[in-house]
Scaffold this active site. Structure first.
Site, PDB file in Angstrom:
ATOM      1  N   THR A  11       0.840  -1.190   0.000  1.00  0.00           N
ATOM      2  CA  THR A  11       0.000   0.000   0.000  1.00  0.00           C
ATOM      3  C   THR A  11       0.879   1.246   0.000  1.00  0.00           C
ATOM      4  OG1 THR A  11      -0.133  -0.006   2.416  1.00  0.00           O
ATOM      5  CG2 THR A  11      -1.896  -1.122   1.227  1.00  0.00           C
ATOM      6  N   CYS A  12       0.268   2.332  -0.370  1.00  0.00           N
ATOM      7  CA  CYS A  12       0.954   3.613  -0.465  1.00  0.00           C
ATOM      8  C   CYS A  12       1.615   3.966   0.874  1.00  0.00           C
ATOM      9  CB  CYS A  12      -0.081   4.679  -0.820  1.00  0.00           C
ATOM     10  SG  CYS A  12       0.490   5.817  -2.038  1.00  0.00           S
ATOM     11  N   PRO A  13       2.790   4.475   0.847  1.00  0.00           N
ATOM     12  CA  PRO A  13       3.614   4.950  -0.255  1.00  0.00           C
ATOM     13  C   PRO A  13       4.661   3.950  -0.724  1.00  0.00           C
ATOM     14  CG  PRO A  13       4.571   5.771   1.760  1.00  0.00           C
ATOM     15  CD  PRO A  13       3.354   4.936   2.143  1.00  0.00           C
TER      16      PRO A  13
END
Length: 73
Positions: A11-13
């Site tokens: 998942t981000c980042p």
């Protein structure tokens, strides 16, 4: 030489950071193929390419929620 990263489980980042690190290690004319499952990450990769002068060669939707991006230094 071509390189491949499947970043669908992150998942981000993390996908952006991992992509940036991999791109820095490419030699000219080498490609990096990314598999992503988040459209906002795709937008982040596009921006990274613009800012760092990488070429985004291709974006392909490979299924309902995954994309293949090919980049070059």
């Amino acid at each position: 030489m071509d390189y491949f990263l499947d970043l669908t489980s992150f998942t981000c980042p993390l996908p952006l950071l991992m992509s940036q690190k991999a791109l820095k290690q490419l030699n000219p004319a080498e490609t990096l193929t990314l598999i992503l499952n988040n459209e906002s990450t795709i937008n982040d990769i596009k921006l990274l390419c613009q800012q760092q002068n990488y070429q985004l060669l291709n974006i392909e939707q490979i299924n309902r929620c995954a994309y293949r991006l090919t980049l070059q230094k």
